[in-house]
Design a protein around this motif. Structure first.
Motif, PDB file in Angstrom:
ATOM      1  N   ASP A  50       0.848  -1.200   0.000  1.00  0.00           N
ATOM      2  CA  ASP A  50       0.000   0.000   0.000  1.00  0.00           C
ATOM      3  C   ASP A  50       0.880   1.245   0.000  1.00  0.00           C
ATOM      4  OD1 ASP A  50       0.373   1.089   2.863  1.00  0.00           O
ATOM      5  OD2 ASP A  50      -0.252  -0.982   3.240  1.00  0.00           O
ATOM      6  N   GLY A  51       0.257   2.366  -0.354  1.00  0.00           N
ATOM      7  CA  GLY A  51       1.005   3.600  -0.498  1.00  0.00           C
ATOM      8  C   GLY A  51       1.554   4.155   0.797  1.00  0.00           C
ATOM      9  N   GLU A  52       0.816   4.012   1.882  1.00  0.00           N
ATOM     10  CA  GLU A  52       1.263   4.549   3.165  1.00  0.00           C
ATOM     11  C   GLU A  52       2.542   3.858   3.632  1.00  0.00           C
ATOM     12  OE1 GLU A  52       1.845   6.847   6.110  1.00  0.00           O
ATOM     13  OE2 GLU A  52       0.048   7.189   4.895  1.00  0.00           O
ATOM     14  N   GLU A  53       2.577   2.540   3.481  1.00  0.00           N
ATOM     15  CA  GLU A  53       3.765   1.777   3.854  1.00  0.00           C
ATOM     16  C   GLU A  53       4.962   2.214   3.016  1.00  0.00           C
ATOM     17  OE1 GLU A  53       5.163  -2.936   4.223  1.00  0.00           O
ATOM     18  OE2 GLU A  53       3.360  -2.386   3.091  1.00  0.00           O
ATOM     19  N   ALA A  54       4.730   2.423   1.718  1.00  0.00           N
ATOM     20  CA  ALA A  54       5.806   2.840   0.819  1.00  0.00           C
ATOM     21  C   ALA A  54       6.278   4.258   1.149  1.00  0.00           C
ATOM     22  CB  ALA A  54       5.333   2.760  -0.628  1.00  0.00           C
ATOM     23  N   PRO A 111      16.034   4.069  -2.828  1.00  0.00           N
ATOM     24  CA  PRO A 111      16.513   2.914  -3.609  1.00  0.00           C
ATOM     25  C   PRO A 111      17.038   3.392  -4.962  1.00  0.00           C
ATOM     26  CG  PRO A 111      14.150   3.110  -3.783  1.00  0.00           C
ATOM     27  CD  PRO A 111      14.569   4.159  -2.790  1.00  0.00           C
ATOM     28  N   HIS A 112      17.467   2.471  -5.796  1.00  0.00           N
ATOM     29  CA  HIS A 112      17.920   2.838  -7.142  1.00  0.00           C
ATOM     30  C   HIS A 112      16.746   3.068  -8.093  1.00  0.00           C
ATOM     31  CE1 HIS A 112      21.588   0.777  -5.562  1.00  0.00           C
ATOM     32  NE2 HIS A 112      22.164   1.767  -6.185  1.00  0.00           N
ATOM     33  N   LEU A 113      15.608   2.435  -7.802  1.00  0.00           N
ATOM     34  CA  LEU A 113      14.459   2.520  -8.707  1.00  0.00           C
ATOM     35  C   LEU A 113      13.175   2.235  -7.946  1.00  0.00           C
ATOM     36  CD1 LEU A 113      13.189   2.439 -11.683  1.00  0.00           C
ATOM     37  CD2 LEU A 113      13.565  -0.023 -11.555  1.00  0.00           C
ATOM     38  N   TRP A 114      12.111   2.972  -8.301  1.00  0.00           N
ATOM     39  CA  TRP A 114      10.764   2.687  -7.802  1.00  0.00           C
ATOM     40  C   TRP A 114       9.917   2.138  -8.941  1.00  0.00           C
ATOM     41  CZ3 TRP A 114       8.594   3.337  -2.909  1.00  0.00           C
ATOM     42  CH2 TRP A 114       9.345   4.057  -1.964  1.00  0.00           C
ATOM     43  N   ILE A 115       9.123   1.111  -8.652  1.00  0.00           N
ATOM     44  CA  ILE A 115       8.078   0.641  -9.571  1.00  0.00           C
ATOM     45  C   ILE A 115       6.758   0.850  -8.842  1.00  0.00           C
ATOM     46  CG2 ILE A 115       7.125  -1.293 -10.879  1.00  0.00           C
ATOM     47  CD1 ILE A 115       9.916  -2.531 -10.923  1.00  0.00           C
ATOM     48  N   LEU A 116       5.905   1.723  -9.375  1.00  0.00           N
ATOM     49  CA  LEU A 116       4.690   2.128  -8.674  1.00  0.00           C
ATOM     50  C   LEU A 116       3.435   1.748  -9.440  1.00  0.00           C
ATOM     51  CD1 LEU A 116       5.608   5.836  -7.710  1.00  0.00           C
ATOM     52  CD2 LEU A 116       5.952   3.787  -6.331  1.00  0.00           C
ATOM     53  N   ASP A 117       2.521   1.076  -8.764  1.00  0.00           N
ATOM     54  CA  ASP A 117       1.171   0.935  -9.300  1.00  0.00           C
ATOM     55  C   ASP A 117       0.456   2.262  -9.057  1.00  0.00           C
ATOM     56  OD1 ASP A 117      -1.167  -0.020 -10.339  1.00  0.00           O
ATOM     57  OD2 ASP A 117      -1.678  -1.261  -8.617  1.00  0.00           O
ATOM     58  N   ILE A 118      -0.406   2.666  -9.982  1.00  0.00           N
ATOM     59  CA  ILE A 118      -1.128   3.930  -9.800  1.00  0.00           C
ATOM     60  C   ILE A 118      -2.279   3.759  -8.819  1.00  0.00           C
ATOM     61  CG2 ILE A 118      -2.598   5.644 -10.930  1.00  0.00           C
ATOM     62  CD1 ILE A 118      -0.863   5.409 -13.398  1.00  0.00           C
ATOM     63  N   MET A 119      -3.086   2.711  -9.038  1.00  0.00           N
ATOM     64  CA  MET A 119      -4.255   2.495  -8.208  1.00  0.00           C
ATOM     65  C   MET A 119      -3.884   1.722  -6.950  1.00  0.00           C
ATOM     66  SD  MET A 119      -6.512   4.048  -9.936  1.00  0.00           S
ATOM     67  CE  MET A 119      -8.030   3.526  -9.147  1.00  0.00           C
ATOM     68  N   ARG A 132       4.931  12.296  -6.256  1.00  0.00           N
ATOM     69  CA  ARG A 132       5.140  13.697  -5.852  1.00  0.00           C
ATOM     70  C   ARG A 132       6.091  13.774  -4.662  1.00  0.00           C
ATOM     71  NH1 ARG A 132      -0.661  13.935  -6.705  1.00  0.00           N
ATOM     72  NH2 ARG A 132      -1.142  15.144  -8.588  1.00  0.00           N
ATOM     73  N   GLU A 133       5.884  12.887  -3.695  1.00  0.00           N
ATOM     74  CA  GLU A 133       6.724  12.907  -2.498  1.00  0.00           C
ATOM     75  C   GLU A 133       8.120  12.354  -2.784  1.00  0.00           C
ATOM     76  OE1 GLU A 133       5.056  11.872   1.228  1.00  0.00           O
ATOM     77  OE2 GLU A 133       2.984  12.184   0.567  1.00  0.00           O
ATOM     78  N   ILE A 134       8.197  11.369  -3.684  1.00  0.00           N
ATOM     79  CA  ILE A 134       9.501  10.831  -4.087  1.00  0.00           C
ATOM     80  C   ILE A 134      10.326  11.929  -4.752  1.00  0.00           C
ATOM     81  CG2 ILE A 134      10.664   9.262  -5.699  1.00  0.00           C
ATOM     82  CD1 ILE A 134       8.350   7.269  -5.137  1.00  0.00           C
ATOM     83  N   ARG A 135       9.683  12.702  -5.621  1.00  0.00           N
ATOM     84  CA  ARG A 135      10.386  13.758  -6.343  1.00  0.00           C
ATOM     85  C   ARG A 135      10.802  14.903  -5.415  1.00  0.00           C
ATOM     86  NH1 ARG A 135      12.211  10.904  -9.172  1.00  0.00           N
ATOM     87  NH2 ARG A 135      11.514  10.192 -11.204  1.00  0.00           N
ATOM     88  N   LYS A 136      10.040  15.155  -4.370  1.00  0.00           N
ATOM     89  CA  LYS A 136      10.440  16.168  -3.387  1.00  0.00           C
ATOM     90  C   LYS A 136      11.712  15.739  -2.659  1.00  0.00           C
ATOM     91  CE  LYS A 136       5.855  18.099  -2.354  1.00  0.00           C
ATOM     92  NZ  LYS A 136       4.803  18.229  -1.319  1.00  0.00           N
ATOM     93  N   ALA A 137      11.809  14.441  -2.369  1.00  0.00           N
ATOM     94  CA  ALA A 137      12.967  13.920  -1.648  1.00  0.00           C
ATOM     95  C   ALA A 137      14.188  13.780  -2.547  1.00  0.00           C
ATOM     96  CB  ALA A 137      12.634  12.570  -1.017  1.00  0.00           C
ATOM     97  N   ASN A 138      13.956  13.382  -3.812  1.00  0.00           N
ATOM     98  CA  ASN A 138      15.064  13.168  -4.742  1.00  0.00           C
ATOM     99  C   ASN A 138      14.519  13.237  -6.167  1.00  0.00           C
ATOM    100  OD1 ASN A 138      17.094  11.980  -6.446  1.00  0.00           O
ATOM    101  ND2 ASN A 138      18.023  11.060  -4.629  1.00  0.00           N
ATOM    102  N   GLU A 139      14.986  14.193  -6.928  1.00  0.00           N
ATOM    103  CA  GLU A 139      14.469  14.402  -8.285  1.00  0.00           C
ATOM    104  C   GLU A 139      15.015  13.413  -9.306  1.00  0.00           C
ATOM    105  OE1 GLU A 139      15.185  18.391  -9.454  1.00  0.00           O
ATOM    106  OE2 GLU A 139      13.753  19.270  -8.020  1.00  0.00           O
ATOM    107  N   GLU A 143       4.239  13.988 -16.610  1.00  0.00           N
ATOM    108  CA  GLU A 143       4.258  15.331 -16.029  1.00  0.00           C
ATOM    109  C   GLU A 143       4.731  15.315 -14.579  1.00  0.00           C
ATOM    110  OE1 GLU A 143       0.306  16.764 -16.677  1.00  0.00           O
ATOM    111  OE2 GLU A 143       0.844  17.754 -18.574  1.00  0.00           O
ATOM    112  N   LEU A 144       4.405  14.236 -13.875  1.00  0.00           N
ATOM    113  CA  LEU A 144       4.797  14.125 -12.474  1.00  0.00           C
ATOM    114  C   LEU A 144       6.226  13.614 -12.309  1.00  0.00           C
ATOM    115  CD1 LEU A 144       1.486  12.699 -10.969  1.00  0.00           C
ATOM    116  CD2 LEU A 144       2.462  14.972 -10.572  1.00  0.00           C
ATOM    117  N   GLY A 145       6.839  13.194 -13.413  1.00  0.00           N
ATOM    118  CA  GLY A 145       8.243  12.806 -13.353  1.00  0.00           C
ATOM    119  C   GLY A 145       8.543  11.334 -13.511  1.00  0.00           C
TER     120      GLY A 145
END
Length: 229
Positions: free
Chosen positions: A34-38, A46-54, A65-72, A93-95
């Motif tokens: 789930d997103g909260e745990e992540a 990490p070196h890479l994130w793989i994210l489900d949208i839903m 958005r929060e990942i990009r705030k921490a590291n672009e 658009e979100l990166g």
């Protein structure tokens, strides 16, 4: 040093499937359901994130958005059942660096991950990944992937068709995991297959007949599982 990949996928069987494929490439994989745990792990970088949208609670868009705030610069791949141009555009658009629509062949994801990691970090780190396993033991059988041959302990060869071998290889690679029929179809027949999903049951019946020591369970309503030896 090896790549560390963070996977966020709430569908348990797909999460396990993707993890097993990534780990077979020699990569270190941490998965979240789930997103909260992540979100609590974002600062670990990490070196890479793989994210489900839903996702339940915090979705993939909020996470990136929060990942990009921490590291672009950390690469991100979106995976989603929603194959729309709007989702792709929003992700870019979100990166996000890539977008893969479900259902997809896991091998395609591996190729995209590998190319993205190589592009971002270069070949030096990439080449430290482990080589794919060429041979597996599932007593009393030995599965030689390179030669595509299965032998019993006595040395007798088990005569399998090409598709039967592909299915066996898939189950052995995911021994102990529950795999759904749709995942088997995607990985063994390909996502472009449009026939009946009963071909899975028929091929499993033939495999069981030819390899009676194969402990292949049917879990009604869930899928199949090859019991580990």
């Amino acid at each position: 040093m090896l790549y560390t990949i963070y996977l966020v996928e709430d569908e348990v069987s797909l999460n396990q499937l993707i993890c097993s494929y990534l780990q077979r490439e020699g990569w270190n994989v941490i998965s979240f359901k789930d997103g909260e745990e992540a979100r609590r792990a974002i600062t670990q970088e990490p070196h890479l994130w793989i994210l489900d949208i839903m996702l339940p609670g915090i979705d993939g868009y909020q996470l990136i958005r929060e990942i990009r705030k921490a590291n672009e610069s950390i690469p991100v791949i979106f995976i989603s059942a929603r194959d729309s141009d709007l989702d792709r555009i929003n992700g870019l658009e979100l990166g996000s660096d890539d977008y893969l629509a479900k259902p997809f062949q896991t091998r395609e994801l591996i190729i995209r991950v590998s190319k993205l990691l190589e592009r971002v970090y270069g070949k030096a780190l990439h080449t430290q990944s482990a080589a794919p396993i060429a041979q597996d033991e599932y007593p009393p059988y030995t599965i030689d992937r390179q030669a595509r041959i299965v032998r019993e302990n006595s040395g007798k060869e088990v005569e399998l068709t090409s598709k039967e071998f592909d299915l066996l290889d898939y189950f052995v690679s995911h021994a102990g995991l529950v795999v759904q029929r749709e995942h088997i179809l995607n990985e063994v027949w390909g996502r472009d297959y449009f026939g009946s999903d009963r071909v899975v049951d028929d091929l499993i019946w033939r495999l069981r007949k030819k390899m009676p020591e194969l402990r292949l369970e049917t879990l009604y309503g869930l899928g199949y599982r090859l019991v580990k030896r």
